[in-house]
Design a protein around this motif. Structure first.
Motif, mmCIF file in Angstrom:
data_model
loop_
_atom_site.group_PDB
_atom_site.id
_atom_site.type_symbol
_atom_site.label_atom_id
_atom_site.label_comp_id
_atom_site.label_asym_id
_atom_site.label_seq_id
_atom_site.Cartn_x
_atom_site.Cartn_y
_atom_site.Cartn_z
ATOM 1 N N ASP A 48 42.930 53.618 55.145
ATOM 2 C CA ASP A 48 42.922 52.918 53.857
ATOM 3 C C ASP A 48 43.609 51.562 53.962
ATOM 4 O OD1 ASP A 48 43.534 56.076 52.280
ATOM 5 O OD2 ASP A 48 41.626 54.987 52.363
ATOM 6 N N THR A 49 44.209 51.297 55.088
ATOM 7 C CA THR A 49 44.869 50.010 55.292
ATOM 8 C C THR A 49 43.866 48.875 55.193
ATOM 9 O OG1 THR A 49 46.613 50.945 56.686
ATOM 10 C CG2 THR A 49 46.130 48.588 56.957
ATOM 11 N N ALA A 50 44.142 47.938 54.309
ATOM 12 C CA ALA A 50 43.214 46.840 54.065
ATOM 13 C C ALA A 50 43.830 45.882 53.052
ATOM 14 C CB ALA A 50 41.878 47.359 53.530
ATOM 15 N N VAL A 51 43.190 44.746 52.902
ATOM 16 C CA VAL A 51 43.479 43.863 51.772
ATOM 17 C C VAL A 51 42.547 44.290 50.634
ATOM 18 C CG1 VAL A 51 43.513 41.509 50.910
ATOM 19 C CG2 VAL A 51 44.168 41.980 53.286
ATOM 20 N N TYR A 52 43.138 44.562 49.495
ATOM 21 C CA TYR A 52 42.382 45.038 48.340
ATOM 22 C C TYR A 52 42.181 43.902 47.344
ATOM 23 C CZ TYR A 52 42.655 49.871 49.888
ATOM 24 O OH TYR A 52 42.503 51.041 50.599
ATOM 25 N N TYR A 53 40.969 43.828 46.805
ATOM 26 C CA TYR A 53 40.606 42.804 45.843
ATOM 27 C C TYR A 53 40.038 43.439 44.583
ATOM 28 C CZ TYR A 53 40.503 39.841 50.048
ATOM 29 O OH TYR A 53 40.814 39.181 51.213
ATOM 30 N N CYS A 54 40.312 42.835 43.435
ATOM 31 C CA CYS A 54 39.592 43.205 42.227
ATOM 32 C C CYS A 54 38.642 42.060 41.890
ATOM 33 C CB CYS A 54 40.529 43.515 41.072
ATOM 34 S SG CYS A 54 41.635 42.184 40.568
ATOM 35 N N ALA A 55 37.532 42.430 41.291
ATOM 36 C CA ALA A 55 36.501 41.464 40.951
ATOM 37 C C ALA A 55 35.845 41.873 39.635
ATOM 38 C CB ALA A 55 35.449 41.382 42.062
ATOM 39 N N ALA A 56 35.254 40.914 38.955
ATOM 40 C CA ALA A 56 34.637 41.187 37.662
ATOM 41 C C ALA A 56 33.217 40.635 37.624
ATOM 42 C CB ALA A 56 35.458 40.561 36.536
ATOM 43 N N LYS A 57 32.368 41.339 36.893
ATOM 44 C CA LYS A 57 31.003 40.878 36.690
ATOM 45 C C LYS A 57 30.533 41.301 35.318
ATOM 46 C CE LYS A 57 28.554 44.890 38.674
ATOM 47 N NZ LYS A 57 27.743 45.187 37.472
ATOM 48 N N TYR A 58 29.517 40.628 34.840
ATOM 49 C CA TYR A 58 28.883 41.043 33.607
ATOM 50 C C TYR A 58 27.914 42.179 33.924
ATOM 51 C CZ TYR A 58 30.902 36.814 31.694
ATOM 52 O OH TYR A 58 31.784 35.846 31.294
ATOM 53 N N PRO A 59 27.759 43.126 33.025
ATOM 54 C CA PRO A 59 26.851 44.246 33.283
ATOM 55 C C PRO A 59 25.425 43.769 33.515
ATOM 56 C CG PRO A 59 28.265 44.718 31.412
ATOM 57 C CD PRO A 59 28.453 43.276 31.731
ATOM 58 N N THR A 60 24.778 44.379 34.478
ATOM 59 C CA THR A 60 23.376 44.092 34.755
ATOM 60 C C THR A 60 22.637 45.412 34.930
ATOM 61 O OG1 THR A 60 23.571 44.078 37.163
ATOM 62 C CG2 THR A 60 24.099 42.026 36.025
ATOM 63 N N TYR A 61 21.338 45.319 35.106
ATOM 64 C CA TYR A 61 20.556 46.528 35.349
ATOM 65 C C TYR A 61 20.623 46.958 36.815
ATOM 66 C CZ TYR A 61 18.687 46.039 30.675
ATOM 67 O OH TYR A 61 18.564 45.971 29.318
ATOM 68 N N ASP A 62 21.245 46.146 37.631
ATOM 69 C CA ASP A 62 21.398 46.489 39.037
ATOM 70 C C ASP A 62 22.551 47.461 39.173
ATOM 71 O OD1 ASP A 62 21.746 46.543 41.835
ATOM 72 O OD2 ASP A 62 21.046 44.470 42.023
ATOM 73 N N SER A 63 22.239 48.662 39.604
ATOM 74 C CA SER A 63 23.249 49.719 39.687
ATOM 75 C C SER A 63 24.071 49.665 40.970
ATOM 76 C CB SER A 63 22.571 51.086 39.594
ATOM 77 O OG SER A 63 21.681 51.263 40.675
ATOM 78 N N ARG A 64 23.802 48.698 41.811
ATOM 79 C CA ARG A 64 24.510 48.605 43.092
ATOM 80 C C ARG A 64 25.857 47.928 42.896
ATOM 81 N NH1 ARG A 64 19.962 45.726 46.521
ATOM 82 N NH2 ARG A 64 19.878 44.575 44.543
ATOM 83 N N TRP A 65 26.784 48.660 42.331
ATOM 84 C CA TRP A 65 28.105 48.139 41.963
ATOM 85 C C TRP A 65 28.867 47.591 43.171
ATOM 86 C CZ3 TRP A 65 32.330 50.255 44.381
ATOM 87 C CH2 TRP A 65 32.131 51.476 45.027
#
Length: 126
Positions: free
Chosen positions: A90-107
């Protein structure tokens, strides 16, 4: 302007727990999605979890399912990633990101996200 501020990383022993925070500002309406991503040394950045601020639905990568939990506070300004039973991988650099909802389910597609916070380092080691 939309801004995301990630924090909470650190050093933890295997099997331990750690919580990450992502403070979100600038959205007029609570109709956006938050994704958590991570990038381990020498590896590509990958999706960890996703949260819909609209209805609270969540999803997780198989590698963290049942160990990580994503949630938000009542004001909807801070998104939490609770990480339990941490492993060295689990060691890693963690990022949060934001997007507007779309019909693309590939989060997990980074290209769908419009806004990114700076990373926070998580190190799992004895």
């Amino acid at each position: 302007d939309v801004q995301l501020q990630a924090s909470g990383g650190g050093l933890v022993q295997p099997g331990g727990s750690l919580g990450l925070f992502c403070v979100v500002s600038g959205f007029i309406f609570d109709d956006y999605d938050i994704g958590w991503f991570r990038q381990a040394p020498g590896k590509e950045r990958e999706g960890v979890s996703w949260l819909s601020m609209r209805d609270g639905s969540t999803t997780y990568a198989d590698s963290v399912k049942s160990r990580f939990t994503v949630s938000t506070d009542s004001a909807g300004n801070t998104v939490f990633l609770q990480m339990n039973s941490l492993k060295p991988e689990d060691t890693a650099v963690y990022y949060c990101a934001a997007k507007y909802p779309t019909y693309d389910s590939r989060w997990y597609l980074q290209s769908l996200y419009d806004y990114w916070g700076q990373g926070t380092q998580v190190t799992v080691s004895s």
